[in-house]
Design an enzyme around this catalytic site. Sequence first.
Site, PDB file in Angstrom:
ATOM      1  N   ASP A  32      -3.432  23.518  -9.311  1.00 49.34           N
ATOM      2  CA  ASP A  32      -3.777  22.452 -10.263  1.00 49.34           C
ATOM      3  C   ASP A  32      -3.149  22.838 -11.605  1.00 49.34           C
ATOM      4  O   ASP A  32      -3.554  23.810 -12.236  1.00 49.34           O
ATOM      5  CB  ASP A  32      -5.308  22.336 -10.371  1.00 49.34           C
ATOM      6  N   ARG A  74       0.818  -1.212   0.000  1.00 49.38           N
ATOM      7  CA  ARG A  74       0.000   0.000   0.000  1.00 49.38           C
ATOM      8  C   ARG A  74       0.854   1.265   0.000  1.00 49.38           C
ATOM      9  O   ARG A  74       0.431   2.315  -0.482  1.00 49.38           O
ATOM     10  CB  ARG A  74      -0.943  -0.003   1.213  1.00 49.38           C
ATOM     11  N   LYS A 108      -5.204  12.685 -17.506  1.00 45.15           N
ATOM     12  CA  LYS A 108      -5.353  13.417 -18.763  1.00 45.15           C
ATOM     13  C   LYS A 108      -4.085  13.284 -19.607  1.00 45.15           C
ATOM     14  O   LYS A 108      -3.928  12.351 -20.357  1.00 45.15           O
ATOM     15  CB  LYS A 108      -5.695  14.883 -18.464  1.00 45.15           C
ATOM     16  N   TYR A 117     -12.147  23.264 -11.100  1.00 48.30           N
ATOM     17  CA  TYR A 117     -12.789  22.012 -11.516  1.00 48.30           C
ATOM     18  C   TYR A 117     -13.962  21.728 -10.559  1.00 48.30           C
ATOM     19  O   TYR A 117     -13.796  21.741  -9.339  1.00 48.30           O
ATOM     20  CB  TYR A 117     -11.709  20.935 -11.432  1.00 48.30           C
TER      21      TYR A 117
HETATM   22  C1  LIG Z   1     -10.084  15.879 -14.792  1.00 53.75           C
HETATM   23  C2  LIG Z   1      -9.515  16.920 -13.927  1.00 53.75           C
HETATM   24  C3  LIG Z   1      -9.298  16.677 -12.567  1.00 53.75           C
HETATM   25  C4  LIG Z   1      -9.676  15.369 -11.918  1.00 53.75           C
HETATM   26  O1  LIG Z   1      -8.961  14.276 -12.430  1.00 53.75           O
HETATM   27  P1  LIG Z   1      -9.576  12.789 -12.334  1.00 53.75           P
HETATM   28  O2  LIG Z   1      -8.413  11.912 -12.600  1.00 53.75           O
HETATM   29  O3  LIG Z   1     -10.665  12.704 -13.338  1.00 53.75           O
HETATM   30  O4  LIG Z   1     -10.092  12.625 -10.926  1.00 53.75           O
HETATM   31  C5  LIG Z   1      -8.730  17.682 -11.816  1.00 53.75           C
HETATM   32  N1  LIG Z   1      -8.406  18.875 -12.358  1.00 53.75           N
HETATM   33  C6  LIG Z   1      -8.590  19.142 -13.654  1.00 53.75           C
HETATM   34  C7  LIG Z   1      -8.177  20.463 -14.193  1.00 53.75           C
HETATM   35  C8  LIG Z   1      -9.160  18.175 -14.488  1.00 53.75           C
HETATM   36  O5  LIG Z   1      -9.373  18.468 -15.782  1.00 53.75           O
END
Ligand SMILES: *Cc1c(COP(=O)(O)O)cnc(C)c1O
Length: 389
Positions: free
Chosen positions: A177, A52, A202, A105
């Site tokens: 972010d 883990r 992404k 987000y």
């Molecule tokens: C998609 C996204 C997230 C979340 O990511 P997940 O892997 O889908 O939980 C966070 N911030 C931004 C800018 C995003 O586009």
Amino acid sequence: MTGRTETLLTHAGRSPDEQWGFVNTPVFRGSTVLFKSLDALEAANQPYLYGRAGTPTTDGVEEIITALEGAHATQIVPSGLAAITVALLSVLSSGDEVLITDSAYEPVRQFADGYLARMGITAKFYDPRIGAGIVDLIGPKTRAIFAESPGSGTFELQNIPAIAGVAQARGVRLIVDNSWASPLFFKPLALGADIVIHAGTKLFVGHSDAFVGTISTNAECWPAVAATRKLLGFYTSPDEAFLTARGLRTLSVRMKAHEARALELASWLESHPLVKRVVHPALPSHPDHAIFKRDYTGSGTLFGFLLPDAPREALAAFLDGLTLFGLGYSWGGYESLIIPFTPGPRRTAVPWREEGRLLRIHVGLEDIEDLKADLEAGLARYAELVDRP
Ligand SMILES: *Cc1c(COP(=O)(O)O)cnc(C)c1O
């Protein structure tokens, strides 16, 4: 591992000598790790004690992102959203206050309203373009600022150096972010941020087939982030980590291809008679373009554009008839996507005043002329129904 970006992407996070010469770190799938003796069990000083906590597969991804972000260390987590929630929980306690950009987000807002509030933590939303003015919102209980630049639906760029300057002076942690630009094109830690998160799902994964998040921090914030992840028990699958490392090896070439296609498509849309406005920070027409030129070395795959208001049938005719652009959430894969985006009801600090129908595009790796033709035909279908009462 040191080196320039493309060398890091190629060589960091793998040790062929330790895996019989095979190039890639394998998928280490395992909970139990065996100890040779009672002495070894009690000493607990092996590199791995229990699955883990991490495996060579997850450690490899962490090493790559740490090098790219210029971070002290990186923690891999099961999703981008988990990266955000762990980062926030690592710096916030009951009674604290957090400032969150109004462009965040959407699930970040839901986490603040639906979970942080229950823990006695207050969230205040702020204008993404506030810059150094954020100083006026900082009170005695403010512990953290959450930024997302650009906002992934509305694309305001944030003045990260200005916000970081205020945060540092007031002893407030700044979390950014950085999913849109990737660490290739923007490095928030170097500009004074404390914690950088990525929806690795992404661009890092890049093929729409795995979930992962990363949290990179400076030395000061690392113990709290590592401890919070450990206490919450988040475990990241080595299969997902393997796919992330695989995606990262080609991140630079993919980003350049995405960037070029996105810019060309955005400029083409900007000259299309039906399009009211294109919202892409790398275009001179974007209100925050000066920040883009100052702080970013390249742009992402994702941008918005506004069409005149029209009946729902026009939108359906446009989207349903597209053959290359998929209608779906997420972005960062090799395939192009489009989604309508409605910022109005999501905003609480600054109302969304733009008129028209906002759409968000992720530009994939298809041939650019084919992408234009797909959109051109869709816009013609939209135009036909625009003026119907
Ligand atoms: C998609 C996204 C997230 C979340 O990511 P997940 O892997 O889908 O939980 C966070 N911030 C931004 C800018 C995003 O586009």
